[in-house]
Design a protein around this motif. Structure first.
Motif: not given
Length: 349
Positions: A220-225, A227-233, A306-307
């Motif tokens: 879940r932390a992976y998804l949150a990161t 959303q907020d960083v790796w695939s943040n628009r 999307i990771r």
């Protein structure tokens, strides 16, 4: 005489002599490295160059995140496979898996990658290695077949997403800490419980966790990161804009591609400013001074990944004969992961 350098946001390296190096990592603890080939590589100019290259490219350079470096990530991946008992060759592969990364990391994918080529640094890895001393170093210590330069031969280092591997695990654990998605203690528990199954030298070896609830918190932390960083628009927008500048300066001949494997992020940015036309300089100054754009007004670029992660679980005391994905052990995770992917895809341009 020993010397110590900061190699990243969470790591330092102390050189005792040319045969002994001490790594101090805030996640993985202190490790003394005495194997000659590993000590040599850790102190090589090729690897140390990555201490000036940020994991997060332009966003870190502009202050929209911490300066976690490619060097500390490379060392982190190495420490993960070392922890589970990998061979020295697989440890080398982990240490060198990102060796061909350029200044500003994946920003250059948006600038110079052509359709079908994948990541720029991976496509041009052989080109870079020809300019380095790494093949000679590996040959000197008995690794002359150079297999260690192809990380895809080593399952503990590289596996297709969403499986667990040292590359994917290290960058996500570092980012989970620095972006406050998991506590340092939780991340250290992931490290402490990590194993190789069925063994660190089996052809079908995997990195596995043994606690489904800890694995779920990590996933879940992976998804949150993501959303907020790796695939943040908003972050992707900065990558696109910077990539456009780099492409224009390289294609015009003002900046040579070769410097991408020589300069730190700071020095490369200074070179862009030096070689910029007036219009490009104004765009660079906007990037330097503006806040992050409003993500709600942006679409996700076509090339942005999307990771997600679906780590393998080897339950303690279980009779299962092989590890199972977290989505099998906890089916609700499979549904949650797919819902996340669908929601992110809905924002793509």
């Amino acid at each position: 005489m020993s010397s110590q350098i900061n190699t990243g946001f969470l790591q330092t390296l102390e050189t005792i002599n040319d045969k002994q190096v001490i790594i101090r990592d805030k996640i993985y603890g202190e490790h003394t490295i005495t194997e000659p080939v590993l000590s040599h590589l850790l102190q090589s100019p090729e690897l140390l160059r990555l201490s000036g290259v940020c994991q997060h490219g332009i966003t870190a350079l502009l202050g929209f995140g911490p300066r976690v470096t490619r060097y500390e990530h490379s060392v982190g991946a190495f420490l993960l496979v070392r922890k589970v008992g990998a061979s020295v060759e697989e440890q080398i592969a982990a240490l060198l898996h990102d060796i061909s990364h350029t200044s500003l990391s994946h920003v250059v994918d948006y600038a110079l990658s052509k359709p079908g080529e994948g990541s720029y640094h991976e496509f041009h890895k052989a080109r870079y290695l020809k300019t380095s001393q790494l093949p000679q170093i590996l040959t000197q210590y008995g690794f002359g077949d150079l297999k260690a330069l192809d990380e895809e031969l080593f399952p503990l280092v590289e596996m297709p997403a969403p499986q667990l591997c040292a590359d994917r695990l290290d960058y996500s654990l570092r980012d989970a800490v620095v972006f406050n998605k998991l506590s340092l203690e939780e991340v250290q528990r992931v490290y402490e419980t990590l194993k190789a199954a069925p063994s660190p030298d089996a052809p079908n070896r995997l990195l596995v966790l043994d606690d489904p609830q800890l694995a779920l918190a990590y996933a879940r932390a992976y998804l949150a990161t993501d959303q907020d960083v790796w695939s943040n628009r908003a972050h992707a927008n900065l990558y696109l804009r910077t990539g456009s500048i780099i492409r224009e300066l390289v294609e015009s001949g003002r900046v040579k591609e070769e410097v991408l494997w020589i300069l730190s992020d700071d020095d490369f940015w200074a070179l862009l400013r030096e070689k910029a036309t007036p219009d490009i300089l104004r765009e660079l100054e906007r990037l330097e001074t503006e806040s992050l754009p409003d993500e709600k007004q942006l679409r996700l670029p076509r090339g942005t990944k999307i990771r997600t992660i679906d780590p393998e679980i080897c339950l303690v005391g279980s009779s299962q004969d092989k590890p199972l994905p977290l989505s099998v052990v906890l089916p609700e995770w499979g549904l949650e992961r797919q819902q996340y992917i669908d929601s992110r895809e809905s924002t793509r341009e």
